[in-house]
Design a protein around this motif. Sequence first.
Motif, PDB file in Angstrom:
ATOM      1  N   UNK A 327       8.306  61.793  25.964  1.00 14.45           N
ATOM      2  CA  UNK A 327       9.714  61.738  25.588  1.00 14.45           C
ATOM      3  C   UNK A 327      10.068  60.276  25.393  1.00 14.45           C
ATOM      4  N   UNK A 328      10.304  59.889  24.147  1.00 13.51           N
ATOM      5  CA  UNK A 328      10.449  58.464  23.862  1.00 13.51           C
ATOM      6  C   UNK A 328      11.900  58.151  23.508  1.00 13.51           C
ATOM      7  N   UNK A 329      12.506  57.205  24.224  1.00 17.20           N
ATOM      8  CA  UNK A 329      13.834  56.769  23.813  1.00 17.20           C
ATOM      9  C   UNK A 329      13.736  56.141  22.427  1.00 17.20           C
ATOM     10  N   UNK A 330      14.626  56.554  21.525  1.00 15.02           N
ATOM     11  CA  UNK A 330      14.510  56.067  20.150  1.00 15.02           C
ATOM     12  C   UNK A 330      15.896  55.827  19.566  1.00 15.02           C
ATOM     13  N   UNK A 331      15.923  54.993  18.523  1.00 16.50           N
ATOM     14  CA  UNK A 331      17.174  54.721  17.830  1.00 16.50           C
ATOM     15  C   UNK A 331      17.032  55.248  16.408  1.00 16.50           C
ATOM     16  N   UNK A 332      18.047  55.945  15.927  1.00 18.23           N
ATOM     17  CA  UNK A 332      17.998  56.468  14.564  1.00 18.23           C
ATOM     18  C   UNK A 332      18.165  55.309  13.590  1.00 18.23           C
ATOM     19  N   UNK A 333      17.213  55.152  12.685  1.00 16.98           N
ATOM     20  CA  UNK A 333      17.282  54.070  11.692  1.00 16.98           C
ATOM     21  C   UNK A 333      17.944  54.568  10.417  1.00 16.98           C
ATOM     22  N   UNK A 334      17.519  55.724   9.951  1.00 14.16           N
ATOM     23  CA  UNK A 334      18.129  56.260   8.733  1.00 14.16           C
ATOM     24  C   UNK A 334      17.931  57.765   8.693  1.00 14.16           C
ATOM     25  N   UNK A 335      18.736  58.422   7.881  1.00 19.00           N
ATOM     26  CA  UNK A 335      18.630  59.878   7.734  1.00 19.00           C
ATOM     27  C   UNK A 335      18.605  60.176   6.241  1.00 19.00           C
ATOM     28  N   UNK A 336      17.606  60.940   5.804  1.00 19.91           N
ATOM     29  CA  UNK A 336      17.538  61.311   4.389  1.00 19.91           C
ATOM     30  C   UNK A 336      17.489  62.825   4.297  1.00 19.91           C
ATOM     31  N   UNK A 337      18.222  63.380   3.355  1.00 17.80           N
ATOM     32  CA  UNK A 337      18.275  64.827   3.236  1.00 17.80           C
ATOM     33  C   UNK A 337      17.159  65.310   2.312  1.00 17.80           C
ATOM     34  N   UNK A 338      16.407  66.302   2.778  1.00 16.37           N
ATOM     35  CA  UNK A 338      15.380  66.930   1.935  1.00 16.37           C
ATOM     36  C   UNK A 338      15.696  68.415   1.888  1.00 16.37           C
ATOM     37  N   UNK A 339      16.678  68.823   1.093  1.00 12.89           N
ATOM     38  CA  UNK A 339      17.096  70.221   1.048  1.00 12.89           C
ATOM     39  C   UNK A 339      17.763  70.593   2.358  1.00 12.89           C
ATOM     40  N   UNK A 340      17.374  71.742   2.944  1.00 10.78           N
ATOM     41  CA  UNK A 340      18.006  72.158   4.204  1.00 10.78           C
ATOM     42  C   UNK A 340      17.506  71.339   5.397  1.00 10.78           C
ATOM     43  N   UNK A 341      16.479  70.519   5.157  1.00 12.84           N
ATOM     44  CA  UNK A 341      15.845  69.747   6.230  1.00 12.84           C
ATOM     45  C   UNK A 341      16.268  68.279   6.087  1.00 12.84           C
ATOM     46  N   UNK A 342      16.473  67.625   7.217  1.00 12.49           N
ATOM     47  CA  UNK A 342      16.743  66.192   7.192  1.00 12.49           C
ATOM     48  C   UNK A 342      15.544  65.441   7.753  1.00 12.49           C
ATOM     49  N   UNK A 343      15.230  64.338   7.078  1.00 11.57           N
ATOM     50  CA  UNK A 343      14.174  63.476   7.601  1.00 11.57           C
ATOM     51  C   UNK A 343      14.846  62.328   8.338  1.00 11.57           C
ATOM     52  N   UNK A 344      14.613  62.243   9.630  1.00  9.82           N
ATOM     53  CA  UNK A 344      15.236  61.209  10.455  1.00  9.82           C
ATOM     54  C   UNK A 344      14.187  60.150  10.779  1.00  9.82           C
ATOM     55  N   UNK A 345      14.422  58.929  10.340  1.00  8.97           N
ATOM     56  CA  UNK A 345      13.491  57.853  10.647  1.00  8.97           C
ATOM     57  C   UNK A 345      13.956  57.159  11.926  1.00  8.97           C
ATOM     58  N   UNK A 346      13.011  57.070  12.872  1.00  6.11           N
ATOM     59  CA  UNK A 346      13.351  56.556  14.208  1.00  6.11           C
ATOM     60  C   UNK A 346      12.628  55.247  14.480  1.00  6.11           C
ATOM     61  N   UNK A 347      13.221  54.468  15.371  1.00  6.52           N
ATOM     62  CA  UNK A 347      12.511  53.312  15.906  1.00  6.52           C
ATOM     63  C   UNK A 347      12.331  53.561  17.398  1.00  6.52           C
TER      64      UNK A 347
END
Lengths: 387, 223
Positions: A327-347
């Motif tokens: 379980x890694x503490x992370x910060x959301x860097x960006x969110x991109x929508x791919x249809x019904x799914x979102x791609x969340x890029x984390x640091x």
Amino acid sequence: MAETASLSAAALQVAVEQRFSAGFAIDARLAVDLRPGSMLVLFGPSGAGKTTILRQIAGLERPDAGVIRFDGSVWCDIAQGVWSPPQARRIGLVFQDPTLFPHLTVRQNIVYGVKTTPGVRSRSDPAPGDRVRPGSDPDQVLAETAKLLGIEDLANRYPRALSGGEGQRVALARALAPDPRLLLLDEPFASLDAPTRVRLRRDVRALLQTTGTPAILVTHDRTEALALGDTVAVVIGGRVRQVGPVSDVFSHPADAAIAASLGIEAVLPARVAGSADGMIDVAVGEVRLHVAEREPIATGAAVYACVRAEDVTLETLSPGHASARNHLPARVVSIASEGPIDRVTLDCGFALDALITRRSREELNLTPGTQVLAAIKATSIHLVPRF
Amino acid sequence: MDWTAIWLSIRLASATTLVLLALGIPLAYWIVFSPRRWKFLVEAIVALPLVLPPTVLGFYVLVAIGPLSPVGRAYARFVGHGLPFTFEGLLIASVLYSMPFAVQPFAVEFASVDRRLLEASWSLGVSRLATFRRVVIPLSVRGLVTGVVLSFAHTLGEFGVVLMVGGNLPGVTRTVSISIYDAVQSLDYAAASRTSLLLLIVSFLILASTYSLQRSTWLRPRH
């Protein structure tokens, strides 16, 4: 100072075009520095043109237009009418099958390309870590190369009496014996069974680091690209689509077509920190990951930890969970929508992508900058040992 | 038995085979490895004697080496006598007549050598010519033996070409097949039968030994 020059990186520049009657065309551009003993992987699906590019570099295929330069030599410049045949390029070439001379013994095969200059021995007293520079005494070359590949006992056999793995070792020895400037490998492990393939991969890596020979490997095997490559060039449809360090390219494919051919996965450079009860602990930078892996890997070994974005789940950050495994503490860097799914890029100390539904994104109330917990199951991480 | 004719036939067949070995290997190499588009024309010319009546071939050779052709005149000036009705004239005709029997087996065998072996050799810094000598020739022993045996046996049995170009001079151009023909013409069936039987046995032995050699392992190092 030829010695210094050969120890620094050799620049390879390829910009070639070639049309084939079936409508397929190669239009490849590539410029990389090959350090001694390093490996460039030409990676891509079957029929992408990887082998043709390799054959052009070898001088076995002549492009319709373009240039090929390597380490200060112009191998091909169609506009200037410059073309050096394979004999003049000082390359080593290994095919998918051993392709040994069937009428010659293993010994004769290995020394086949060694020019004999009687009385000249260029390497009488090698220092440790010195580049192996086989002299022109065939017996000496044979002894050195055969030892590096563990094939001393095969010297008097004929190729038909060798197994596939032994044949490929002899083919490698034959290619390396004349001390090539560049080794070209065209899927050399593809027709071997799995255990033999893994052993030979490891030995090839060690061998190239001993001899200091830079190499180009053609493969469509992802594990092989990760295990052996330093730099990877992704070839799709006759074009070089992306070039870079292996973990960068695999973790950050430039577009969807490249991502599809690489497999969508984060590839994290890591080191094995320890193992117990069939579980392996790896350190990715400061972060520890807990991995269920069937094959034991020695502590301290360099590996790639591969994580698919759909195997990463996100939870709200609460103090109790942060110490739980994976379980890694992370910060959301960006969110991109791919249809019904979102791609969340984390640091989370390293870059990691998570795929989540739009509903859970709304429930978690994610925006760039939000602190979350990224959870990865131990069975969802797989490790590729680096050789 | 006409031992003079038998000895002449053996000399002619041996000389023809040697010349074909020297000419046929480079010719077959060129046919297999040349990128020229018009090489099919050369292949067709080499194969012509397979379909042409020997008399037609003999006629053209006779004209080509005769006193009216530049070749014939030049030869006569240097050597002192013309080519027709001599052993040398017969040799030229035999070489042309047996050409496909040498060149085709050579070419088939050269072409069957795995091309990647050649590429491996070139990449190891070995020239095309040296690659041919060190890789292609040793792997083509079967085809070379076949070509040699076939041209020898074929020359031994030729009749029409010899008749056209050589005539019937004992010890010079009178070969075994002509000797048999003469014997039959003079109704000496006993002599014709003896020589024919000898030729039959020799030809059979040559071919049988070739086929047995082709089965043996030392001639086929490939797997």
